[in-house]
Each structure stands twice: as structure tokens, then as C-alpha cells.
Write an enzyme that holds these catalytic residues in place. Structure first.
Site, mmCIF file in Angstrom:
data_model
loop_
_atom_site.group_PDB
_atom_site.id
_atom_site.type_symbol
_atom_site.label_atom_id
_atom_site.label_comp_id
_atom_site.label_asym_id
_atom_site.label_seq_id
_atom_site.Cartn_x
_atom_site.Cartn_y
_atom_site.Cartn_z
ATOM 1 N N ASN A 9 0.880 -1.177 0.000
ATOM 2 C CA ASN A 9 0.000 0.000 0.000
ATOM 3 C C ASN A 9 0.912 1.220 0.000
ATOM 4 O O ASN A 9 1.539 1.529 1.014
ATOM 5 C CB ASN A 9 -0.898 -0.036 1.251
ATOM 6 C CG ASN A 9 -1.682 1.252 1.422
ATOM 7 O OD1 ASN A 9 -1.755 2.080 0.512
ATOM 8 N ND2 ASN A 9 -2.267 1.432 2.593
ATOM 9 N N LYS A 11 0.090 4.280 -0.227
ATOM 10 C CA LYS A 11 -0.516 5.478 0.377
ATOM 11 C C LYS A 11 -0.331 6.666 -0.567
ATOM 12 O O LYS A 11 -0.400 6.486 -1.774
ATOM 13 C CB LYS A 11 0.066 5.701 1.776
ATOM 14 C CG LYS A 11 -0.017 4.411 2.616
ATOM 15 C CD LYS A 11 0.314 4.568 4.061
ATOM 16 C CE LYS A 11 0.130 3.215 4.758
ATOM 17 N NZ LYS A 11 0.314 3.276 6.196
ATOM 18 N N HIS A 95 -9.364 1.233 5.031
ATOM 19 C CA HIS A 95 -8.051 1.427 5.666
ATOM 20 C C HIS A 95 -8.199 2.397 6.841
ATOM 21 O O HIS A 95 -8.969 3.357 6.771
ATOM 22 C CB HIS A 95 -7.034 1.952 4.653
ATOM 23 C CG HIS A 95 -5.639 1.898 5.190
ATOM 24 N ND1 HIS A 95 -5.140 2.863 6.037
ATOM 25 C CD2 HIS A 95 -4.663 0.975 5.045
ATOM 26 C CE1 HIS A 95 -3.902 2.528 6.376
ATOM 27 N NE2 HIS A 95 -3.587 1.387 5.797
ATOM 28 N N GLU A 97 -6.449 4.753 7.856
ATOM 29 C CA GLU A 97 -6.191 6.171 7.562
ATOM 30 C C GLU A 97 -7.419 6.817 6.927
ATOM 31 O O GLU A 97 -7.706 7.995 7.156
ATOM 32 C CB GLU A 97 -4.944 6.299 6.670
ATOM 33 C CG GLU A 97 -3.681 6.042 7.491
ATOM 34 C CD GLU A 97 -2.524 5.443 6.719
ATOM 35 O OE1 GLU A 97 -2.552 5.452 5.479
ATOM 36 O OE2 GLU A 97 -1.591 4.950 7.380
ATOM 37 N N GLU A 167 -5.095 -4.837 10.549
ATOM 38 C CA GLU A 167 -4.073 -3.813 10.755
ATOM 39 C C GLU A 167 -4.331 -3.095 12.080
ATOM 40 O O GLU A 167 -5.140 -2.162 12.132
ATOM 41 C CB GLU A 167 -4.110 -2.800 9.611
ATOM 42 C CG GLU A 167 -3.799 -3.395 8.258
ATOM 43 C CD GLU A 167 -3.218 -2.358 7.308
ATOM 44 O OE1 GLU A 167 -2.186 -2.661 6.694
ATOM 45 O OE2 GLU A 167 -3.756 -1.251 7.190
ATOM 46 N N GLY A 173 2.962 2.293 10.781
ATOM 47 C CA GLY A 173 3.928 3.373 10.629
ATOM 48 C C GLY A 173 4.649 3.738 11.919
ATOM 49 O O GLY A 173 5.294 4.777 12.002
ATOM 50 N N SER A 213 3.815 -2.158 10.296
ATOM 51 C CA SER A 213 5.267 -2.272 10.483
ATOM 52 C C SER A 213 5.825 -3.633 10.050
ATOM 53 O O SER A 213 6.703 -4.188 10.724
ATOM 54 C CB SER A 213 5.649 -1.941 11.925
ATOM 55 O OG SER A 213 5.300 -0.594 12.228
HETATM 56 P P1 13P Z 1 3.344 0.383 7.653
HETATM 57 O O1 13P Z 1 3.823 -0.901 7.026
HETATM 58 O O2 13P Z 1 4.093 1.583 7.181
HETATM 59 O O3 13P Z 1 3.247 0.276 9.130
HETATM 60 O O4 13P Z 1 1.832 0.609 7.119
HETATM 61 C C1 13P Z 1 0.936 -0.424 7.197
HETATM 62 C C2 13P Z 1 -0.270 -0.070 6.412
HETATM 63 O O5 13P Z 1 -0.997 0.849 6.747
HETATM 64 C C3 13P Z 1 -0.548 -0.848 5.205
HETATM 65 O O6 13P Z 1 -1.821 -0.598 4.725
#
Ligand code: 13P
Length: 249
Positions: A9, A11, A95, A97, A167, A173, A213
């Protein structure tokens, strides 16, 4: 046997040019990988360039969201039918976010999921608890609510087109991944939800990815867990070396 699925992903990183340059390198390094599914999810603007660069590739292209309608007065949105036309195979929904910054709700995810399925595409449905919810002992309740909302009126026959991504928000992150055992426990809880709502065969067949992560250093232990079937990777999917190492865990 569930085929592992590793998805990147991206983003809101990488322009169209950066994305297409990147996947050309990925393709070269991953062209012989057959025993797992590989998906990259660029920003929607970069999708046509990425699809173009990945013609005849074993790497599939996903989108990071898709609307519940195929067209209409919905400023700023992109629909699954439009994404399908340019070559998208998977659409990520719900997601954290989007839940945090864009007002995404389980009800919307459910409507979007129905439209993704209607268009013959596949969905990656994301669920996960915040640190506050986990610490308050509400994790299972939160996941149950998310899953119930997202899977309302989704038929058994549609499950083969759905991947669930667990997740935990506190692991995204932050560098703090759930331990493989912690993640597996939640995956098992999700699988039990599918078993209760559908049946044991469906629960055994559905793939559940872990996200938060994921790095080359922890992918092997995560994938070694019986109920972890793949990874949804953020930061580490933005570099060829780390993403290739994760795909080839
Ligand atoms: P990270 O791997 O940067 O923690 O992000 C995970 C994520 O949100 C994947 O959709």
C-alpha cells in the site's frame, strides 16, 4: 491451501513516473515468483502508468479505495468500474487512515464492498483496533463491530473475492509491530467470525493479511503463524529491496 498474498500500500507516495519506474525494477526482480500473489496499490492517478509498465506481469495492481457508485456527483472520488477499466484487480477498503481522516465508516465500506464485488473485482477489507481500544479490553468488540458492519449482506459465494487485512492502528507506521503470536490470535478471532457467519470451509479458505510495520526482519516469523496468510505493507513497500525481501520471505 491458502496462497500467500503480499500487497504494497503506497498510500500518498510516488508520482505516476516514480511508480512506473519503480514497478519496472520490481518486475525484473520478482518475475519468477509463482507461489504467492503480489499486489501493488499506487495512488489512483498513477494506476494507468503502473498497469502499462506491468503488462504480462505476475504483479497485480490494486487501488486504495473505490466508491459505492459507478458514477455520479461525488467530487473527488473514483469508482470501481473506472478502476476496472484501467486494469485494477484489487481494491483496498476501510483502511484505518481513511477511517481516521476521510470519514470512512463500516456502513460505507459495506456499500463499497458490494460495488467492488458487483464489478467482478476483489477487495482487501481492513479492520483493526486502536491502542486505546486494545488497552481498554475492547479489541474483540471493536473487531466484531467492524466485521459485522463490513460483511452485512455479503453472500458466501462472494468470500472468494475478499481478503481481510488485520491492521492494528497502533502498529501502522510506528515501527511497533504486533508480535507474530499476538497477530495470529486476532487472525484466529477473525476466522472464527467468518466461521460463525458463514461456515468452517469459508473460514478455512479466506485469506487474512497482517499489516503494521511489516519489514524484511519480521515477515518470516509472521508468515510462520498458521492463520497469517500474507501482509499489507506500507513503508517497507516503497523500496525495492525491502519489498522484494518481504515478497520472497
Ligand atoms: P506500515 O507498514 O508503514 O506500518 O503501514 C501499514 C499499512 O498501513 C498498510 O496498509
Amino acid at each position: 491451501m491458502r496462497k500467500p498474498i503480499i500487497a504494497g500500500n503506497w498510500k500518498m507516495y510516488k508520482t505516476a513516473k516514480e511508480s512506473s519506474d519503480f514497478v519496472k525494477q520490481l518486475q525484473e526482480k520478482l518475475k519468477n515468483v509463482q507461489d504467492r500473489e503480489i499486489v501493488v496499490c499506487p495512488v489512483s492517478l498513477a494506476i494507468p502508468a503502473v498497469v502499462d509498465a506491468l503488462q504480462f506481469s505476475n504483479i497485480q495492481v490494486g487501488a486504495q479505495d473505490g466508491h459505492w457508485e459507478n458514477e455520479g456527483a461525488f467530487t473527488g472520488n473514483v469508482s470501481p468500474s473506472m478502476l476496472k477499466e484501467v486494469g485494477v484487480k484489487y481494491i483496498v477498503l476501510g483502511h484505518s487512515e481513511r477511517r481516521q481522516y476521510d470519514g470512512e465508516t463500516d456502513e460505507r465500506v459495506n456499500r463499497k464492498l458490494k460495488n467492488v464485488l458487483k464489478n467482478g473485482l476483489r477487495a482487501i477489507v481492513c479492520v483493526g483496533e486502536t491502542l486505546q481500544e486494545r488497552e481498554a479490553g475492547k479489541m474483540e468488540q471493536v473487531l466484531e463491530t467492524q466485521l459485522t458492519g463490513c460483511f452485512t449482506d455479503i453472500g458466501l459465494g462472494d468470500l472468494t473475492s475478499i481478503v481481510i487485512a488485520y491492521e492494528p492502528v497502533w502498529a501502522i507506521g510506528t515501527g511497533k509491530n504486533a508480535t507474530p503470536e499476538q497477530a495470529n490470535e486476532v487472525h484466529l478471532f477473525i476466522r472464527k467470525f467468518i466461521e460463525k457467519k458463514y461456515n468452517v470451509e469459508a473460514a478455512q479458505a479466506i485469506r487474512i493479511q497482517y499489516g503494521g510495520s511489516v519489514k524484511p526482519e519480521n515477515i518470516k516469523q509472521l508468515m510462520g503463524q498458521p492463520d497469517i496468510d500474507g501482509a499489507l505493507v506500507g513503508g517497507a513497500s516503497l523500496k525495492t529491496d525491502s519489498f522484494c525481501a518481504i515478497v520472497q520471505f
